[in-house]
Design a protein around this motif. Structure first.
Motif: not given
Length: 336
Positions: A11-14, A18-19, A81-82
């Motif tokens: 899982m990436n930061q975005d 979102e979660m 946008s991370n």
């Protein structure tokens, strides 16, 4: 009790943000920028304090989103946008240079008679200029004409109306390709920023109340407007005059066509608020004839009305056509 869980890999930061936003809707919803700011503060505890010191005076209405996206433009990937540890550390270590770039931006715009505060709600258009200034701290002023051309094209062609982050990344890539400079040649290679007759015609057809009409009038009037006054879009030939009886000498076909044109840029001016109240729906020729010679000359200059054009409503066709030609030439000067 039975606990159900799902393991998530890669899982990436975005995705994580979102979660979190979705789960957090049960409490006080947080915007993604608020979460991003929290991540930034984890790497730089005094970030919010430093942002607060920066976002004052001319930058008072900009907000932390502006600083974060500018940092992404300078040090990261504005599309993803991370805010990573690397970006946070670069922003912290180069904070003085970051602040200096914003100070220089304000100076450049002031030289162009443009108030940086005008962009508090539309600051994306400024990011490519900041990027250029940041990487050319000692000689950024030699490219003022290209900066003005970029700004005018981006605003009047509504470049950032959609696909904002991808266009910012495109501008960043183009500036890099031209040795970290904004040039006219670079602008002409970007189809959305290339000058065409069609784009100028779209500006001329902008109607009262639209952002394009307001921006066009503002930038065409920079040499006489004052920050001390509030200006409004106003009709030269009053709108309501076209709802009454048509002049005897005008055909019904022309009258209908004029009514369709009355709300477009060639019949609009920028008028100081108090003057707008006194003008109201007075016939243009009467409003003009109430002035002395000096006032008449100033009015024609400020309203960009050719000297040989009649202001009688019966001559609206000629008035509209000739003023449109003058506006087209003046707009082209802004864009070049």
């Amino acid at each position: 009790k039975l606990i159900r869980y799902t393991e998530i890999h890669d899982m990436n930061q975005d995705d994580a943000l979102e979660m979190f936003v979705r789960f957090n809707n049960g409490g006080r919803p947080l915007r993604k920028s608020e979460i991003t700011m929290s991540i930034l503060e984890a790497y730089w505890p005094s970030a919010k304090t430093e942002f607060g010191k920066l976002l004052v005076d001319s930058y008072a209405g900009f907000g932390t989103d502006f600083v974060i996206r500018t940092a992404l433009m300078l040090y990261g990937d504005v599309v993803k946008s991370n805010i990573s540890k690397q970006i946070a550390e670069e922003l912290k270590e180069n904070w003085d240079s970051f602040k200096k770039a914003l100070c220089n931006l304000e100076s450049v715009l002031k030289e162009l008679r443009i108030d940086v505060g005008r962009f508090s709600g539309s600051w994306n258009v400024l990011l490519p200029i900041i990027y250029y200034i940041y990487f050319n701290p000692s000689d950024y002023t030699r490219n003022t004409d290209a900066i003005r051309a970029y700004l005018m094209r981006a605003i009047l062609f509504t470049y950032f109306q959609s696909g904002t982050t991808s266009k910012l990344q495109q501008m960043k890539s183009n500036i890099n390709s031209f040795d970290y400079e904004i040039t006219i040649e670079m602008l002409d290679q970007i189809s959305d920023l290339r000058i065409t007759d069609g784009k100028i015609e779209d500006i001329l057809n902008a109607e009262k109340g639209s952002r394009v009409a307001g921006d066009a009038l503002y930038y065409l009037s920079r040499d006489w407007t004052s920050r001390s006054y509030k200006y409004e879009q106003d009709h030269l030939h009053p709108y309501d005059r076209f709802d009454g009886s048509k002049p005897v000498s005008v055909s019904m076909e022309d009258w209908k066509r004029w009514r369709a044109l009355r709300n477009r840029l060639p019949n609009l001016q920028l008028l100081e608020g108090r003057s707008n109240g006194s003008k109201s729906d007075m016939r243009l020729v009467d409003y003009y004839n109430d002035m002395n010679a000096e006032q008449k000359a100033a009015f024609r200059k400020q309203a960009i009305i050719p000297a040989d054009v009649s202001m009688e409503l019966e001559n609206f066709e000629e008035f509209y056509k000739k003023r449109k030609e003058v506006l087209a030439a003046r707009i082209l000067e802004l864009l070049k």
